[in-house]
Design a protein around this motif. Structure first.
Motif, PDB file in Angstrom:
ATOM      1  N   PRO A 105     -26.010   1.953  11.126  1.00  0.00           N
ATOM      2  CA  PRO A 105     -26.073   2.303   9.701  1.00  0.00           C
ATOM      3  C   PRO A 105     -24.866   1.744   8.946  1.00  0.00           C
ATOM      4  CG  PRO A 105     -25.417   4.205  11.003  1.00  0.00           C
ATOM      5  CD  PRO A 105     -25.723   3.112  11.976  1.00  0.00           C
ATOM      6  N   LEU A 106     -25.124   0.985   7.908  1.00  0.00           N
ATOM      7  CA  LEU A 106     -24.053   0.376   7.129  1.00  0.00           C
ATOM      8  C   LEU A 106     -23.367   1.401   6.231  1.00  0.00           C
ATOM      9  CD1 LEU A 106     -26.001  -2.828   6.112  1.00  0.00           C
ATOM     10  CD2 LEU A 106     -23.962  -2.824   7.561  1.00  0.00           C
ATOM     11  N   VAL A 107     -22.062   1.256   6.098  1.00  0.00           N
ATOM     12  CA  VAL A 107     -21.270   2.061   5.165  1.00  0.00           C
ATOM     13  C   VAL A 107     -20.474   1.102   4.289  1.00  0.00           C
ATOM     14  CG1 VAL A 107     -21.097   4.037   6.724  1.00  0.00           C
ATOM     15  CG2 VAL A 107     -19.328   2.259   6.778  1.00  0.00           C
ATOM     16  N   PRO A 108     -19.956   1.573   3.150  1.00  0.00           N
ATOM     17  CA  PRO A 108     -19.141   0.683   2.312  1.00  0.00           C
ATOM     18  C   PRO A 108     -17.908   0.190   3.060  1.00  0.00           C
ATOM     19  CG  PRO A 108     -19.799   2.637   1.087  1.00  0.00           C
ATOM     20  CD  PRO A 108     -20.169   2.889   2.519  1.00  0.00           C
ATOM     21  N   LYS A 109     -17.542  -1.046   2.788  1.00  0.00           N
ATOM     22  CA  LYS A 109     -16.311  -1.620   3.325  1.00  0.00           C
ATOM     23  C   LYS A 109     -15.319  -1.696   2.177  1.00  0.00           C
ATOM     24  CE  LYS A 109     -14.491  -5.662   5.797  1.00  0.00           C
ATOM     25  NZ  LYS A 109     -14.836  -7.000   6.356  1.00  0.00           N
ATOM     26  N   SER A 110     -14.374  -0.778   2.177  1.00  0.00           N
ATOM     27  CA  SER A 110     -13.421  -0.702   1.074  1.00  0.00           C
ATOM     28  C   SER A 110     -12.501  -1.915   1.072  1.00  0.00           C
ATOM     29  CB  SER A 110     -12.591   0.578   1.180  1.00  0.00           C
ATOM     30  OG  SER A 110     -13.420   1.717   1.118  1.00  0.00           O
ATOM     31  N   GLU A 111     -11.992  -2.237  -0.102  1.00  0.00           N
ATOM     32  CA  GLU A 111     -11.060  -3.357  -0.217  1.00  0.00           C
ATOM     33  C   GLU A 111      -9.676  -2.913   0.237  1.00  0.00           C
ATOM     34  OE1 GLU A 111      -9.490  -6.569  -3.558  1.00  0.00           O
ATOM     35  OE2 GLU A 111     -11.216  -5.284  -3.966  1.00  0.00           O
ATOM     36  N   MET A 112      -9.175  -3.565   1.260  1.00  0.00           N
ATOM     37  CA  MET A 112      -7.875  -3.211   1.819  1.00  0.00           C
ATOM     38  C   MET A 112      -6.762  -3.729   0.912  1.00  0.00           C
ATOM     39  SD  MET A 112      -6.574  -3.938   5.717  1.00  0.00           S
ATOM     40  CE  MET A 112      -6.538  -5.720   5.501  1.00  0.00           C
ATOM     41  N   ALA A 113      -5.699  -2.937   0.780  1.00  0.00           N
ATOM     42  CA  ALA A 113      -4.559  -3.335  -0.045  1.00  0.00           C
ATOM     43  C   ALA A 113      -3.272  -3.096   0.729  1.00  0.00           C
ATOM     44  CB  ALA A 113      -4.544  -2.548  -1.352  1.00  0.00           C
ATOM     45  N   ALA A 114      -2.307  -3.985   0.534  1.00  0.00           N
ATOM     46  CA  ALA A 114      -1.008  -3.866   1.205  1.00  0.00           C
ATOM     47  C   ALA A 114       0.077  -3.642   0.159  1.00  0.00           C
ATOM     48  CB  ALA A 114      -0.713  -5.124   2.010  1.00  0.00           C
ATOM     49  N   GLN A 115       1.042  -2.806   0.502  1.00  0.00           N
ATOM     50  CA  GLN A 115       2.166  -2.590  -0.401  1.00  0.00           C
ATOM     51  C   GLN A 115       3.465  -2.590   0.390  1.00  0.00           C
ATOM     52  OE1 GLN A 115       1.215   1.319  -2.078  1.00  0.00           O
ATOM     53  NE2 GLN A 115       2.880   2.209  -0.880  1.00  0.00           N
ATOM     54  N   SER A 116       4.521  -3.024  -0.266  1.00  0.00           N
ATOM     55  CA  SER A 116       5.834  -3.073   0.377  1.00  0.00           C
ATOM     56  C   SER A 116       6.433  -1.673   0.453  1.00  0.00           C
ATOM     57  CB  SER A 116       6.774  -3.993  -0.404  1.00  0.00           C
ATOM     58  OG  SER A 116       6.286  -5.319  -0.412  1.00  0.00           O
ATOM     59  N   VAL A 117       7.031  -1.372   1.604  1.00  0.00           N
ATOM     60  CA  VAL A 117       7.683  -0.079   1.820  1.00  0.00           C
ATOM     61  C   VAL A 117       8.984  -0.325   2.572  1.00  0.00           C
ATOM     62  CG1 VAL A 117       5.527   1.244   1.853  1.00  0.00           C
ATOM     63  CG2 VAL A 117       6.437   0.293   3.989  1.00  0.00           C
ATOM     64  N   PRO A 118       9.922   0.627   2.544  1.00  0.00           N
ATOM     65  CA  PRO A 118      11.137   0.478   3.346  1.00  0.00           C
ATOM     66  C   PRO A 118      10.795   0.417   4.837  1.00  0.00           C
ATOM     67  CG  PRO A 118      11.388   2.214   1.702  1.00  0.00           C
ATOM     68  CD  PRO A 118       9.941   1.847   1.711  1.00  0.00           C
ATOM     69  N   GLU A 119      11.580  -0.328   5.590  1.00  0.00           N
ATOM     70  CA  GLU A 119      11.370  -0.383   7.034  1.00  0.00           C
ATOM     71  C   GLU A 119      11.451   1.028   7.615  1.00  0.00           C
ATOM     72  OE1 GLU A 119      13.544  -3.223   9.285  1.00  0.00           O
ATOM     73  OE2 GLU A 119      13.361  -4.794   7.749  1.00  0.00           O
ATOM     74  N   GLY A 120      10.511   1.348   8.479  1.00  0.00           N
ATOM     75  CA  GLY A 120      10.412   2.685   9.043  1.00  0.00           C
ATOM     76  C   GLY A 120       9.336   3.522   8.385  1.00  0.00           C
ATOM     77  N   ASP A 121       8.824   3.053   7.224  1.00  0.00           N
ATOM     78  CA  ASP A 121       7.755   3.777   6.526  1.00  0.00           C
ATOM     79  C   ASP A 121       6.416   3.053   6.628  1.00  0.00           C
ATOM     80  OD1 ASP A 121       9.447   5.801   5.772  1.00  0.00           O
ATOM     81  OD2 ASP A 121       9.844   4.985   3.765  1.00  0.00           O
ATOM     82  N   GLU A 122       6.303   2.092   7.524  1.00  0.00           N
ATOM     83  CA  GLU A 122       5.051   1.354   7.676  1.00  0.00           C
ATOM     84  C   GLU A 122       3.935   2.281   8.174  1.00  0.00           C
ATOM     85  OE1 GLU A 122       8.485  -1.482   8.661  1.00  0.00           O
ATOM     86  OE2 GLU A 122       7.881   0.555   9.242  1.00  0.00           O
ATOM     87  N   GLY A 123       2.698   1.894   7.897  1.00  0.00           N
ATOM     88  CA  GLY A 123       1.568   2.683   8.384  1.00  0.00           C
ATOM     89  C   GLY A 123       0.300   2.374   7.622  1.00  0.00           C
TER      90      GLY A 123
END
Length: 222
Positions: A105-123
């Motif tokens: 069953p197909l579901v929506p594929k959301s548009e992925m977005a990246a944002q800059s964060v301080p090192e150690g706050d990645e995720g």
């Protein structure tokens, strides 16, 4: 009867040549979906690192049916179309056993977005949705490999989602497979059962870079 004999003869001939059929249905809102591309990946290739090349692909027909011809082995089956994604919840599939009647069953594929964060706050962060609505009390998990079908203890787990479906999972830079589950029983562990919800981020795997946090929503299926 003749059709059944013909299908059995075809299967026997292909199996004798070392090939097996994997068959199923791609659907959207409960109806067969035409024009999706179904992918089969060797399960062993989902042990980390970048997304592997598929072992085989096939289009879904007007009825939504698809058929893949594969060598004997264990495979992950997914499907994709414009803005849509499907993942077989009982992956990996072993040829010759549970390789018929696969539901995608197909579901929506959301548009992925990246944002800059301080090192150690990645995720990774976003919302967990089912039929377009926020789902609370969902645990989002990150796995280092997927070849076992996301069984066993995950590498990291989020806190349960709140009423708005928001989740956040802090991860070190690396490659991860991100899943979400909500069990009707309310338990956090154990095999999925009827009525449970499950979802996978389409990025297989998700790459987390140094100083970057990824926003991507997870869409659940039952």
């Amino acid at each position: 009867m003749l059709l059944g004999c013909a299908a059995a003869s075809r299967e026997a001939a292909k199996t004798a040549e070392g090939a097996h059929f994997v068959e199923g249905l791609v659907s959207l809102d409960g109806r067969g979906f035409e024009g999706a591309t179904v992918h089969a990946y060797l399960a062993s290739s989902f042990s980390g690192g970048k997304e592997p090349e598929p072992a085989a692909t096939a289009p879904s027909a007007q009825s939504g049916r698809f058929e893949l011809q594969l060598p004997e082995g264990s495979y992950f089956i997914t499907a994709g179309a414009e803005g849509k994604f499907a993942y077989f919840g009982r992956n990996p599939v072993k040829t010759g056993s549970n390789s018929r009647g696969i539901s995608l069953p197909l579901v929506p594929k959301s548009e992925m977005a990246a944002q800059s964060v301080p090192e150690g706050d990645e995720g990774v962060w976003g919302r967990v949705l089912h039929d377009g609505k926020a789902v609370e009390k969902v645990v989002v998990m990150a796995h280092l490999r997927a070849d076992t079908g996301f069984r066993g203890q995950p590498y990291a787990m989020s806190a349960p989602t709140g009423p708005d479906g928001s989740y956040a999972l802090k991860l070190e830079p690396g490659s991860y497979f991100v899943t979400a589950k909500k069990r009707a029983s309310g338990l956090e562990t154990g095999p999925l059962a009827s009525g449970d919800l499950f979802g996978v981020l389409p990025s297989l795997p998700l790459e987390i870079s140094k100083g970057i946090s990824i926003k991507d929503d997870i869409h659940l299926i039952e």
